[in-house]
Design an enzyme around this catalytic site. Sequence first.
Site, PDB file in Angstrom:
ATOM      1  N   ASP A 195       0.851  -1.188   0.000  1.00 40.77           N
ATOM      2  CA  ASP A 195       0.000   0.000   0.000  1.00 40.77           C
ATOM      3  C   ASP A 195       0.891   1.244   0.000  1.00 40.77           C
ATOM      4  O   ASP A 195       1.887   1.325   0.717  1.00 40.77           O
ATOM      5  CB  ASP A 195      -0.920  -0.007   1.231  1.00 40.77           C
ATOM      6  N   ILE A 196       0.506   2.235  -0.777  1.00 37.42           N
ATOM      7  CA  ILE A 196       1.305   3.458  -0.914  1.00 37.42           C
ATOM      8  C   ILE A 196       1.291   4.281   0.379  1.00 37.42           C
ATOM      9  O   ILE A 196       2.185   5.103   0.608  1.00 37.42           O
ATOM     10  CB  ILE A 196       0.801   4.284  -2.122  1.00 37.42           C
ATOM     11  N   ASN A 234     -12.854  -3.230   2.226  1.00 41.10           N
ATOM     12  CA  ASN A 234     -13.853  -2.170   2.333  1.00 41.10           C
ATOM     13  C   ASN A 234     -14.792  -2.235   1.135  1.00 41.10           C
ATOM     14  O   ASN A 234     -14.362  -2.478   0.012  1.00 41.10           O
ATOM     15  CB  ASN A 234     -13.170  -0.801   2.364  1.00 41.10           C
ATOM     16  N   GLU A 267     -12.218   3.381  -1.353  1.00 31.28           N
ATOM     17  CA  GLU A 267     -11.760   4.494  -2.186  1.00 31.28           C
ATOM     18  C   GLU A 267     -11.508   4.051  -3.621  1.00 31.28           C
ATOM     19  O   GLU A 267     -11.757   4.813  -4.549  1.00 31.28           O
ATOM     20  CB  GLU A 267     -10.467   5.089  -1.608  1.00 31.28           C
ATOM     21  N   VAL A 268     -10.960   2.867  -3.768  1.00 27.98           N
ATOM     22  CA  VAL A 268     -10.607   2.397  -5.110  1.00 27.98           C
ATOM     23  C   VAL A 268     -11.621   1.335  -5.539  1.00 27.98           C
ATOM     24  O   VAL A 268     -11.763   0.303  -4.881  1.00 27.98           O
ATOM     25  CB  VAL A 268      -9.175   1.826  -5.136  1.00 27.98           C
ATOM     26  N   HIS A 324     -10.426  -5.385  -3.572  1.00 31.30           N
ATOM     27  CA  HIS A 324      -9.098  -5.639  -3.008  1.00 31.30           C
ATOM     28  C   HIS A 324      -9.207  -6.020  -1.548  1.00 31.30           C
ATOM     29  O   HIS A 324     -10.149  -5.629  -0.862  1.00 31.30           O
ATOM     30  CB  HIS A 324      -8.179  -4.425  -3.169  1.00 31.30           C
ATOM     31  N   HIS A 333      -7.002  -5.882   1.990  1.00 29.02           N
ATOM     32  CA  HIS A 333      -5.845  -5.360   2.706  1.00 29.02           C
ATOM     33  C   HIS A 333      -5.286  -6.471   3.595  1.00 29.02           C
ATOM     34  O   HIS A 333      -6.057  -7.174   4.266  1.00 29.02           O
ATOM     35  CB  HIS A 333      -6.259  -4.207   3.630  1.00 29.02           C
TER      36      HIS A 333
HETATM   37  P1  AMP Z   1      -9.794   1.334   0.133  1.00 34.18           P
HETATM   38  O1  AMP Z   1     -10.186   2.473   1.010  1.00 34.18           O
HETATM   39  O2  AMP Z   1     -10.066  -0.016   0.762  1.00 34.18           O
HETATM   40  O3  AMP Z   1     -10.363   1.470  -1.255  1.00 34.18           O
HETATM   41  O4  AMP Z   1      -8.221   1.375   0.049  1.00 34.18           O
HETATM   42  C1  AMP Z   1      -7.513   1.841  -1.043  1.00 34.18           C
HETATM   43  C2  AMP Z   1      -6.060   1.757  -0.670  1.00 34.18           C
HETATM   44  O5  AMP Z   1      -5.313   1.910  -1.846  1.00 34.18           O
HETATM   45  C3  AMP Z   1      -5.599   2.821   0.326  1.00 34.18           C
HETATM   46  O6  AMP Z   1      -5.071   2.177   1.479  1.00 34.18           O
HETATM   47  C4  AMP Z   1      -4.531   3.584  -0.458  1.00 34.18           C
HETATM   48  O7  AMP Z   1      -3.445   3.988   0.343  1.00 34.18           O
HETATM   49  C5  AMP Z   1      -4.115   2.567  -1.510  1.00 34.18           C
HETATM   50  N1  AMP Z   1      -3.566   3.115  -2.738  1.00 34.18           N
HETATM   51  C6  AMP Z   1      -4.086   4.106  -3.504  1.00 34.18           C
HETATM   52  N2  AMP Z   1      -3.310   4.305  -4.585  1.00 34.18           N
HETATM   53  C7  AMP Z   1      -2.304   3.406  -4.503  1.00 34.18           C
HETATM   54  C8  AMP Z   1      -1.171   3.123  -5.326  1.00 34.18           C
HETATM   55  N3  AMP Z   1      -0.924   3.794  -6.470  1.00 34.18           N
HETATM   56  N4  AMP Z   1      -0.334   2.143  -4.931  1.00 34.18           N
HETATM   57  C9  AMP Z   1      -0.553   1.470  -3.789  1.00 34.18           C
HETATM   58  N5  AMP Z   1      -1.596   1.694  -2.982  1.00 34.18           N
HETATM   59  C10 AMP Z   1      -2.461   2.647  -3.333  1.00 34.18           C
END
Ligand code: AMP
Length: 127
Positions: free
Chosen positions: A39-40, A97, A105-106, A110, A112
């Site tokens: 994770d970034i 999530n 968010e994405v 996925h 974690h």
């Molecule tokens: P979620 O809230 O479960 O959708 O988590 C999305 C996760 O993606 C967050 O923990 C971010 O820090 C992570 N994230 C977003 N962009 C990147 C990226 N380019 N590389 C790695 N992790 C990312």
Amino acid sequence: MSVSGLPPYDPANIFARILRGEIPCKRVHEDEWALAFHDINPLTPTHVLVIPKGEWVSAADFHAGATAEAIAGFWRAVAAVAKALGLEAPGYRILSNMGGDGGQEVPHFHVHVFGGRPLGRMVRAGG
Ligand code: AMP
């Protein structure tokens, strides 16, 4: 609309771009079914994301629409990642999530993988 009631899959989302190799990631595992990368913005000493290779918005979509082989392959990859990172003996947490209240968010399904320190109990009220 996806199975979960979330918007349809957006192929421009950041994890789709990572899967296509358009933006880099710190890869820890890749096989036919899944890609795992750091994770970034890590929240724990070890914080890795595992994503399926198919176009699934959420856990609901993935489990409703993916083949049994793809689902098994994905979860085997999650377990393999935790093992490879040395998290089996001390323990770890997996979390996914989904949607607004879930804080997703994405919009690419996925999981974690958190570890590297005692994680406490579940989630805290209010955040
Ligand atoms: P979620 O809230 O479960 O959708 O988590 C999305 C996760 O993606 C967050 O923990 C971010 O820090 C992570 N994230 C977003 N962009 C990147 C990226 N380019 N590389 C790695 N992790 C990312």
